[in-house]
Design an enzyme around this catalytic site. Structure first.
Site, mmCIF file in Angstrom:
data_model
loop_
_atom_site.group_PDB
_atom_site.id
_atom_site.type_symbol
_atom_site.label_atom_id
_atom_site.label_comp_id
_atom_site.label_asym_id
_atom_site.label_seq_id
_atom_site.Cartn_x
_atom_site.Cartn_y
_atom_site.Cartn_z
ATOM 1 N N ALA A 184 0.167 11.246 -6.762
ATOM 2 C CA ALA A 184 0.516 11.217 -5.338
ATOM 3 C C ALA A 184 1.285 9.954 -4.999
ATOM 4 O O ALA A 184 2.277 9.981 -4.260
ATOM 5 C CB ALA A 184 -0.747 11.329 -4.491
ATOM 6 N N ASP A 211 0.870 -1.163 0.000
ATOM 7 C CA ASP A 211 0.000 0.000 0.000
ATOM 8 C C ASP A 211 0.916 1.225 0.000
ATOM 9 O O ASP A 211 2.133 1.105 0.194
ATOM 10 C CB ASP A 211 -0.885 -0.026 1.250
ATOM 11 C CG ASP A 211 -1.737 1.206 1.402
ATOM 12 O OD1 ASP A 211 -2.285 1.680 0.395
ATOM 13 O OD2 ASP A 211 -1.847 1.712 2.540
ATOM 14 N N LYS A 227 -11.064 12.001 -3.328
ATOM 15 C CA LYS A 227 -12.298 12.622 -3.831
ATOM 16 C C LYS A 227 -13.489 12.178 -2.989
ATOM 17 O O LYS A 227 -14.403 12.962 -2.729
ATOM 18 C CB LYS A 227 -12.509 12.253 -5.302
ATOM 19 C CG LYS A 227 -11.544 12.941 -6.253
ATOM 20 C CD LYS A 227 -11.949 12.789 -7.700
ATOM 21 C CE LYS A 227 -11.822 11.365 -8.207
ATOM 22 N NZ LYS A 227 -10.428 10.893 -8.242
ATOM 23 N N ASP A 265 -1.467 -0.958 6.197
ATOM 24 C CA ASP A 265 -1.395 -0.287 7.500
ATOM 25 C C ASP A 265 -2.752 -0.101 8.155
ATOM 26 O O ASP A 265 -2.818 0.353 9.292
ATOM 27 C CB ASP A 265 -0.721 1.081 7.373
ATOM 28 C CG ASP A 265 -1.644 2.107 6.725
ATOM 29 O OD1 ASP A 265 -2.137 1.846 5.607
ATOM 30 O OD2 ASP A 265 -1.884 3.157 7.346
ATOM 31 N N ASP A 301 0.013 5.081 1.305
ATOM 32 C CA ASP A 301 -0.100 5.963 2.468
ATOM 33 C C ASP A 301 -0.108 5.172 3.761
ATOM 34 O O ASP A 301 -0.914 4.258 3.944
ATOM 35 C CB ASP A 301 -1.375 6.803 2.361
ATOM 36 C CG ASP A 301 -1.331 7.745 1.172
ATOM 37 O OD1 ASP A 301 -0.336 8.476 1.046
ATOM 38 O OD2 ASP A 301 -2.276 7.732 0.365
#
Length: 264
Positions: free
Chosen positions: A130, A7, A52, A184, A9
């Site tokens: 990102a 993953d 979003k 996480d 973030d």
């Protein structure tokens, strides 16, 4: 060959509190929107998959009227997309500044996996730009180039739906039994497990108290060796791996063959 899928973030870097949250709030300020999310607000909102989608959570009839936003759904969607594009620009600038460091162990394990021929990927519901910014930060350009990236709106449903991991496995053309996912959050873990993949959890700023029942291993961090390293605290080890002060690639490889032994 086995595959290691991260993953983004909270796994590659602990980006939510020091990256995404200030980027959202700066975006709201720039667009004159009457909202600023507190740390407590955002701790709740991180459970909503996708930037979003978090922004759309604002759009009650009262907020739309108070902010002078269009009521037409298509026009409102266009506004949210415009906010999100700017938020991504702000966020990538924060990441490029080096303000958010990579998490311990991610580059070490990825480099060893690459050297041993593992397939490497990132599967995230964050925007492509990102994700690439964090991947470059965490891995360095040379190692980052070894990764396949599956992110953003490539699937219609965000985590905890398994879609992003189903999509990644299909496009990587790997056997599900040969995949280890590093997540996480409970939502991310649920997405991986429901896709039939083994999952290791490294808890992050907003997720330490979540339920990780089903994960093969839960640690505070992957950790790094040496006097300047960060030790991994084992929080749950149902597969009886017994990692030392840091998680190794051999520990992850063991997960591909070891049955889960039940709660630790």
């Amino acid at each position: 060959m086995p595959a290691l899928v991260f993953d983004c973030d909270g796994v590659l870097a602990d980006t939510e509190r020091d990256g995404h949250l200030p980027a959202f709030n700066r975006t709201f300020e720039e667009f004159g929107l009457p909202v600023r999310w507190s740390d407590r607000d955002y701790a709740r909102l991180v459970k909503v998959g996708g930037g979003k989608e978090r922004m759309r959570a604002l759009l009650t009839p009262q907020f739309v009227a108070g902010a002078g936003l269009p009521e037409d759904p298509a026009a409102l969607d266009a506004e949210v997309a415009r906010w999100h594009r700017r938020k991504t620009e702000i966020y990538t600038g924060i990441i490029a500044s080096g303000a958010v460091p990579p998490r311990p162990g991610v580059r070490r394990i990825a480099a060893q996996a690459a050297a041993e021929g593992w397939t490497l990927a990132v599967a995230s519901t964050s925007a492509q730009a990102a994700v690439h910014s964090v991947l470059d930060l965490a891995m360095g350009a040379e190692l980052a180039a070894r990764f396949s990236v599956f992110a953003g709106d490539v699937v219609p449903r965000k985590k905890p739906a398994p879609d992003i991991y189903e999509y990644a496995v299909d496009h990587l053309d790997v056997d599900r039994s040969h995949v280890v996912v590093i997540e996480d959050s409970h939502n991310g873990m649920r997405a991986a497990l429901d896709a039939g993949l083994g999952c290791v959890v490294t808890t992050s700023a907003y997720t330490a108290d979540e339920d990780f029942t089903g994960a093969a291993l839960v640690v505070s961090t992957l950790g790094d060796p040496g006097p300047d390293g960060s030790a991994a605290e084992v929080l749950s080890d149902p597969s009886r791996i017994r990692p030392g002060s840091y998680v190794t690639l051999a520990d992850l490889a063991f997960l591909l063959t070891a049955p889960t032994a039940g709660p630790d």
